[in-house]
Scaffold this active site. Structure first.
Site, short mmCIF file in Angstrom:
data_model
loop_
_atom_site.label_atom_id
_atom_site.label_comp_id
_atom_site.label_asym_id
_atom_site.label_seq_id
_atom_site.Cartn_x
_atom_site.Cartn_y
_atom_site.Cartn_z
N ARG A 1 -20.34 20.40 29.51
CA ARG A 1 -19.46 21.58 29.61
C ARG A 1 -19.04 21.87 31.05
O ARG A 1 -18.93 23.03 31.44
CB ARG A 1 -20.14 22.82 29.02
CG ARG A 1 -20.48 22.71 27.55
CD ARG A 1 -19.27 23.10 26.71
NE ARG A 1 -19.62 23.16 25.30
CZ ARG A 1 -19.75 24.28 24.61
NH1 ARG A 1 -19.54 25.45 25.17
NH2 ARG A 1 -20.05 24.24 23.34
N ARG B 1 -6.80 29.40 30.72
CA ARG B 1 -7.19 29.91 29.41
C ARG B 1 -6.48 31.23 29.09
O ARG B 1 -6.19 31.55 27.93
CB ARG B 1 -8.70 30.07 29.38
CG ARG B 1 -9.31 30.64 28.13
CD ARG B 1 -9.27 29.67 26.96
NE ARG B 1 -10.06 30.20 25.87
CZ ARG B 1 -9.63 31.15 25.05
NH1 ARG B 1 -8.41 31.62 25.17
NH2 ARG B 1 -10.42 31.62 24.09
N TYR C 1 -21.68 22.67 10.90
CA TYR C 1 -20.54 23.60 11.00
C TYR C 1 -19.73 23.61 9.70
O TYR C 1 -19.23 24.64 9.26
CB TYR C 1 -19.62 23.21 12.17
CG TYR C 1 -20.16 23.65 13.51
CD1 TYR C 1 -20.04 24.97 13.92
CD2 TYR C 1 -20.80 22.76 14.35
CE1 TYR C 1 -20.55 25.39 15.14
CE2 TYR C 1 -21.31 23.16 15.58
CZ TYR C 1 -21.18 24.49 15.97
OH TYR C 1 -21.68 24.90 17.16
O1 CP3 Z 1 -18.14 19.26 28.55
C1 CP3 Z 1 -16.94 19.50 28.76
O2 CP3 Z 1 -16.53 20.09 29.79
C2 CP3 Z 1 -15.91 18.97 27.78
C3 CP3 Z 1 -15.46 19.90 26.80
C4 CP3 Z 1 -16.32 20.32 25.64
C5 CP3 Z 1 -16.11 21.53 24.96
N1 CP3 Z 1 -16.88 21.57 23.85
C6 CP3 Z 1 -15.14 22.55 25.40
C7 CP3 Z 1 -15.28 23.91 24.87
C8 CP3 Z 1 -17.33 19.65 24.95
C9 CP3 Z 1 -18.02 18.33 25.26
C10 CP3 Z 1 -17.66 20.45 23.81
C11 CP3 Z 1 -18.64 20.04 22.78
C12 CP3 Z 1 -19.07 21.03 21.80
N2 CP3 Z 1 -18.32 21.94 21.12
C13 CP3 Z 1 -20.37 21.11 21.30
C14 CP3 Z 1 -21.49 20.21 21.70
C15 CP3 Z 1 -22.00 20.57 23.04
C16 CP3 Z 1 -23.00 21.65 23.02
O3 CP3 Z 1 -22.87 22.56 23.86
O4 CP3 Z 1 -23.94 21.58 22.23
C17 CP3 Z 1 -20.40 22.14 20.34
C18 CP3 Z 1 -21.62 22.59 19.57
C19 CP3 Z 1 -19.10 22.66 20.23
C20 CP3 Z 1 -18.62 23.70 19.32
C21 CP3 Z 1 -18.10 24.85 20.07
N3 CP3 Z 1 -16.91 24.86 20.76
C22 CP3 Z 1 -18.69 26.12 20.23
C23 CP3 Z 1 -20.02 26.53 19.64
C24 CP3 Z 1 -17.82 26.88 21.01
C25 CP3 Z 1 -17.93 28.34 21.37
C26 CP3 Z 1 -18.79 28.43 22.56
C27 CP3 Z 1 -18.78 29.84 23.11
O5 CP3 Z 1 -19.68 30.06 23.93
O6 CP3 Z 1 -17.89 30.61 22.79
C28 CP3 Z 1 -16.73 26.06 21.38
C29 CP3 Z 1 -15.60 26.44 22.24
C30 CP3 Z 1 -15.46 25.67 23.50
N4 CP3 Z 1 -15.50 24.31 23.59
C31 CP3 Z 1 -15.17 26.21 24.79
C32 CP3 Z 1 -15.05 25.11 25.65
C33 CP3 Z 1 -14.67 25.13 27.11
C34 CP3 Z 1 -14.98 27.68 25.13
C35 CP3 Z 1 -13.63 28.03 24.65
C36 CP3 Z 1 -13.03 29.22 25.34
O7 CP3 Z 1 -12.47 29.05 26.43
O8 CP3 Z 1 -13.08 30.31 24.75
#
Ligand code: CP3
Length: 357
Positions: free
Chosen positions: A40, A53, A166
């Protein structure tokens, strides 16, 4: 022109990339310093991310290749890390499967038509070709062009179990009641769901590689919810299938959290690199895993302290790795939104400095 090795029809692995510390560590070759990148690394903790964003929804960001590439490249160059990871999400694949995905404000991801029973599995679509995800491949091509030519780009997907969780829950979950109920009551439907997901992922990962990703990571973020016996019976064959189908020669990172009871099974499922969370000692985990590279495992929460504490804690992990070839430094899970950027930079610098050979 440097010498090149063919890994995919569309993309030539340059010698510069092949010899980068990250790629060398994936192959367990000696490195001049321990390569580091952070899960992330492109996200809300960065002001530049929040500015972009503010003008787009999260899904729009993923679906506009110029935006996804910009965010990917900016984070990697700003932090000075040794690999970039493409800006995307593990849940994007649920759309071509026939699921209705939304990132709802303040709620995280929601799937409006979750799978609860065999008839729901039957209405999912086989992802015959992954062209509806072409925005991801376009983002990879663009990123590859804009990224420093010696920085490897990581493609990724969710592992079958984490995606199924999910898909069955309709979003995040604490106890995985719907997921496990399907698994325990209708093994046929469960395996049908998991193999449908696994087939889609194999095609998706290889298309990311063809577009220009040098390595791929499977995120099995929630696999720690399972007992070893359930993992072996209900998950391992499907994860193994995805990893086995990755184009030969391309390193696979297999990451999960809460995996202290599952490490040997994760290794059995496959991967050139096993990603560890912060709940295990890296040296003990590596001892159990044996002949494989490891990634990890700094506690993300320690980024909320000071550069001195961060440095000490990074050193403790590097000491456990003890200069053995095949360690990639990373967090034990993703960076949290409020993390101070300067502390993240301090971590990257500390790892580079402390691990100079
Ligand atoms: O690592 C990176 O920088 C690459 C981008 C990346 C994102 N999601 C961007 C993202 C990667 C590799 C992921 C993987 C991902 N997505 C996982 C596995 C990694 C982990 O942390 O276990 C999971 C479980 C997800 C599903 C997901 N996507 C969730 C649970 C959320 C919400 C998180 C939250 O805190 O709100 C997302 C959204 C998401 N994916 C964001 C980002 C930057 C935040 C989106 C926003 O800007 O609102």
């Amino acid at each position: 022109m440097s010498e090149t090795t063919k890994t995919a029809e569309a993309f030539e692995l340059t010698e510069e990339l092949r010899q980068s510390p990250f790629m060398r560590a994936c192959r367990r070759e000696p490195v001049p310093y321990t390569p580091v990148w952070l899960m992330r690394q492109a996200g809300r903790y960065m002001k530049e991310y929040r500015d972009v964003r503010a003008r787009h929804t999260f899904l729009e960001m993923c679906k506009q290749p110029e935006v996804a590439a910009e965010v990917t490249v900016y984070a990697a160059h700003r932090l000075g890390v040794d690999a970039a990871i493409i800006f995307a999400d593990i849940l994007l694949i649920t759309e071509p499967l026939g699921l209705d995905l939304e990132f709802a404000k303040g709620e995280g991801p929601v799937i409006h038509n979750p799978v609860r029973a065999a008839e729901d599995v039957k209405r999912l679509r086989e992802v015959e070709d992954v062209s509806s995800l072409s925005y991801v491949f376009d983002a990879i091509r663009l990123t590859r062009r804009e990224l420093r030519p010696d920085l490897p780009l990581i493609g990724f997907c969710g592992a079958p179990f984490t995606l199924a969780s999910y898909i069955c829950e309709g979003g995040g979950s604490k106890n995985y009641v719907n997921t496990k109920r399907l698994m325990y009551t209708d093994a046929g439907a469960w395996h049908a769901l998991m193999s449908l997901i696994a087939r889609a992922l194999s095609r998706y990962l290889n298309a990311q590689i063809e577009a220009g990703a040098q390595a791929v990571q499977l995120f099995d973020s929630w696999v720690g919810a399972l007992s070893p016996d359930d993992y072996r019976e209900f998950v391992l064959p499907h994860t193994r299938e995805v990893i086995r189908n990755v184009m030969p020669g391309v390193p696979v990172i297999h990451f999960g959290t809460g995996t202290a009871g599952l490490l040997e099974l994760l290794k059995e499922a496959g991967g050139d690199v096993i990603g560890l969370d912060w709940r295990v000692r890296l040296d003990e985990a590596w001892q159990r895993l044996g002949d494989v590279a490891v990634m990890g495992n700094f506690d993300s929460i320690a980024l909320f302290t000071t550069p001195d504490i961060i440095r000490q804690r990074a050193e403790a992990i590097l000491d456990q790795a003890a200069n053995r070839p095949g360690h990639i430094f990373n967090l034990g899970h993703g960076i949290l939104p409020e993390t101070p950027v300067e502390n993240v930079v301090a971590l990257v610098e500390a790892v580079h400095e402390l691990s100079q050979r």
